[in-house]
Scaffold this motif. Structure first.
Motif: not given
Length: 237
Positions: A107, A114, A117-118, A124, A135
């Motif tokens: 992942d 992702n 998330h950063r 997203d 995802s």
């Protein structure tokens, strides 16, 4: 530095520099990472907290989450996971696809979920369906486009729908819970790789391949690869 790889005038990746500096698979991954129009200065952030600062509490929470996501079939001494990784690396596909599958299992691919998330992107949403977060498990399994491709492949002939918490569970199911042929496992790897490759092609102006086109390309690609391997073995005899 990362900013050396960015064309600041056009606010896009310098693909010529990236392609000349990295392996093809690595260049493809980098080119598939969306860039924000703001182009902020590079800085180190900790993705597990809202302010980007590292805390012991957030690290502990990540450790607990990872422990909770461990596949049910793995054992306390790790023998199950070692068998899983060995099977994954032994699938009869080109090395770049095996390496791709390893990264997907970990992942660590730049899906939009992702990247958000950063704290690089704010949205997203999957660009294929416009409904869910992009995802790993959504893009490669749940999204209507990927689901249609899998149905066309006729690989998943089960009595009911299959649901996976994450993509690691998907791979665990294939390698540890069902008895598939080497050819079918190789086709799964190739399809996943082709889905991601076409995603990045579309981001750079390429055409969207249908499920039928993806399947035909994967089967032809694997047939050609296996033919080369067989010819190489015969030459060595």
């Amino acid at each position: 530095m990362v900013d050396d790889l960015i064309d600041l005038e056009n606010k896009s990746w310098n693909l010529n520099l990236i392609n000349s500096s990295f392996l093809p698979l690595e260049a493809e991954i980098i080119g598939g990472i969306p860039l924000t129009d703001r182009l902020p200065e590079d800085k180190q952030i900790w993705g597990a907290t809202s302010n980007g600062l590292f805390t012991i509490r957030s690290a502990y929470q990540i450790a607990m989450d990872l422990n909770g996501k461990e596949p049910a079939g793995s054992t306390s001494n790790g023998s199950g996971m070692r068998l899983f990784w060995r099977k994954l690396w032994n699938i009869n596909v080109p090395h770049k696809i095996r390496h791709f599958a390893w990264r997907v299992a970990k992942d660590i691919f730049p899906t939009k979920a992702n990247i958000v998330h950063r704290h690089v992107l704010l949205d997203d949403t999957c660009e294929e369906c416009g409904l869910m977060s992009e995802s790993m498990v959504h893009f490669f399994w749940e999204c209507p486009k990927s689901h249609h491709t899998w149905m066309l492949s006729k690989l998943f002939q089960t009595s009911g729908p299959l649901h996976f918490r994450n993509f690691m569970d998907f791979l665990w199911y294939l390698l540890m819970e069902v008895n598939w042929s080497e050819e079918d496992l190789a086709l799964v790897d190739a399809i996943v790789w082709a889905m991601w490759t076409n995603r990045n092609e579309m981001r750079h102006g390429g055409l969207r391949k249908s499920g039928d086109q993806l399947l035909f390309w994967c089967k032809q690609y694997l047939d050609d690869y296996w033919a080369v391997l067989e010819a190489s073995v015969k030459m060595q005899q």
